[in-house]
Design an enzyme around this catalytic site. Structure first.
Site, short mmCIF file in Angstrom:
data_model
loop_
_atom_site.label_atom_id
_atom_site.label_comp_id
_atom_site.label_asym_id
_atom_site.label_seq_id
_atom_site.Cartn_x
_atom_site.Cartn_y
_atom_site.Cartn_z
N THR A 213 0.85 -1.20 0.00
CA THR A 213 0.00 0.00 0.00
C THR A 213 0.88 1.25 0.00
O THR A 213 2.07 1.17 -0.31
CB THR A 213 -0.99 -0.04 1.19
OG1 THR A 213 -1.95 1.01 1.02
CG2 THR A 213 -0.31 0.12 2.53
N ASN A 214 0.32 2.39 0.34
CA ASN A 214 1.09 3.64 0.35
C ASN A 214 0.67 4.48 1.55
O ASN A 214 -0.18 4.07 2.34
CB ASN A 214 0.89 4.39 -0.97
CG ASN A 214 -0.58 4.60 -1.25
OD1 ASN A 214 -1.27 5.32 -0.51
ND2 ASN A 214 -1.11 3.97 -2.29
N ARG A 215 1.23 5.67 1.66
CA ARG A 215 1.03 6.47 2.87
C ARG A 215 -0.24 7.32 2.87
O ARG A 215 -0.44 8.12 3.77
CB ARG A 215 2.23 7.40 3.08
CG ARG A 215 3.50 6.67 3.42
CD ARG A 215 4.59 7.66 3.75
NE ARG A 215 5.87 7.00 3.89
CZ ARG A 215 6.26 6.38 4.99
NH1 ARG A 215 5.47 6.33 6.04
NH2 ARG A 215 7.44 5.80 5.05
#
Ligand SMILES: Cc1cc2nc3c(=O)[nH]c(=O)nc-3n(C[C@H](O)[C@H](O)[C@H](O)COP(=O)(O)O)c2cc1C
Length: 406
Positions: A213-215
């Site tokens: 995933t990402n931030r």
């Protein structure tokens, strides 16, 4: 500006254990910009003094109209005519019964009967009083008469046992009132329009317990959904997993991966007026999805992952676009304008919101943002660093000014 700005709100307080919570609601309404006046029953004054309401609202409280010293006005008529929105909170079983039957034997009930403003009723009482057929009949009558009634919460009652009848928390009451008022305000800029917003970071599964995933926190997308709703739109929020509360009045469509987000967006896109793609969508997903948890390879330190490109959602939609106004986001850490301009043209966007997420206070996770708005054949506009709510407003106002609704 909110739907509450400068609204004349009369809060009718009746005598229940939750009367003090009306104070908290009044404060919130005033914070939203409403001008609040209070009419209270004699029994309400047994629970909270009129002085408290008067001090909080900085307005005279209407309690007993027969001892008024104001010869210029008939108190209940003056207040009824002044009122633009009326909220009965807490509404006792007794007050509900009186209003349902058109009784007007004190200043509060006379004001209720005399106003033509929309009325919102927030009942609060013992669960047996609430369930009593007489109360239920009275509530049905209020609804039939066009009053808006909030269903009480279920939980611990003042009597020491649980049941339905509790006053919902003031934030929940405010959210309900705001949403009701939006529906009753046809001149809001996005009234009758459908805005679709995507938010959050997608998750691409590696195995049953891991994902890439990402931030992205989803805060920008959630702010856009909330502001679009406050501007009168019907809002669909297509959201990857976040920990954020769903804005009231917004339809949530939970998604997980880039491909589930694409499916949801395509479903909502057809009758959308504006699509805002604020989600941070993974560009790649693991080529293989392991059916069991991946173990450390025996005897080797490293594990190679092969990634496959995910569908390009904006490009897919560009091909399906008819009347929709499409807003994309670009989070960049270098060459902001060059990269953003390329994306604007390549993906046939109407508006691209670019932010340099390497800057302090900008982009992921925080409550603030600073963005550059790019439109085809127009000069880029860079905003100040501001709250994500303020930025959301600028984005939607820019879209409207740019002809998004034409
Ligand atoms: C301590 C106490 C708490 C009460 N709480 C409630 C209540 O939460 N809801 C309710 O409908 N009545 C409640 N009552 C009963 C009302 O106060 C009573 O029905 C009164 O006549 C209501 O008058 P009003 O509707 O004119 O304010 C309570 C009474 C007392 C003594």
């Amino acid at each position: 500006m909110s739907v509450w700005t400068k609204r004349h709100v009369t809060v009718v307080v009746s005598g229940g254990i939750a009367s003090y919570k009306a104070l908290v609601l009044i404060r919130s309404l005033m914070k939203q910009g409403a001008v609040v006046r209070v009419a209270m029953t004699a029994h309400a004054a047994e629970f909270v003094t009129p002085l408290t309401f008067q001090t909080l609202t900085q307005q005279p409280v209407v309690l007993d109209e027969f001892t008024t010293t104001d010869p210029q006005h008939v108190v209940h008529v003056a207040l009824a005519d002044w009122t633009e929105v009326m909220v009965l909170v807490p509404a006792t079983a007794n007050l509900i019964a009186k209003v349902a039957n058109g009784l007007a034997d004190d200043a509060a009930t006379t004001t209720v009967l005399a106003t033509t403003a929309p009325k919102f009723v927030v009942p609060a009482m013992n669960s047996h009083m609430y369930a009593n057929p007489a109360t239920q009949r009275n509530l049905e009558q209020l609804t039939a008469d066009g009053l808006h009634v909030l269903t009480p919460a279920t939980g611990m009652l003042a009597e020491g046992y649980a049941g339905q009848g509790r006053l919902p928390e003031p934030e929940a009451i405010l959210a309900w009132l705001t949403d009701q008022l939006i529906q009753l305000t046809p001149d809001l800029p996005l009234a009758g329009r459908h805005v679709v917003v995507t938010a959050g970071g997608t998750r691409e599964a590696l195995d049953p317990v891991r994902f890439i995933t990402n931030r992205s926190s989803g805060k920008m997308g959630y702010a856009l959904a909330q502001v679009a709703r406050e501007m009168g739109a019907t809002v669909t929020l297509i959201s990857a997993t976040t920990h954020l509360p769903v804005p009231t009045g917004v339809t949530i469509v939970p998604v997980d991966s880039a491909s589930s987000l694409l499916t949801a967006v395509r479903t909502a896109f057809d009758d959308a007026d504006i699509l805002v793609m604020a989600a941070a969508v993974s560009d790649y997903r693991p080529t293989e999805l392991a059916t069991q948890k991946i173990k450390k390879p025996a005897g080797h330190g490293d594990l190679m992952l092969q990634l496959t490109e995910t569908p390009d959602i904006l490009k897919t939609l560009a091909a399906e676009k008819k009347h929709q106004y499409v807003v994309g986001f670009a989070a960049e850490t270098q060459d902001l304008l060059a990269n953003a301009n390329r994306k604007l043209t390549h993906k046939k966007l109407d508006l691209l919101v670019a932010n340099d997420v390497s800057q302090p206070g900008v982009g992921f996770n925080g409550d603030t943002n600073q963005v550059t708005l790019l439109r085809p054949h127009q000069q880029p506009v860079t905003t100040e660093l501001a709250s994500k709510t303020a930025i959301a407003k600028i984005i939607l106002e820019t879209a409207i000014a740019d002809g998004a609704l034409n």
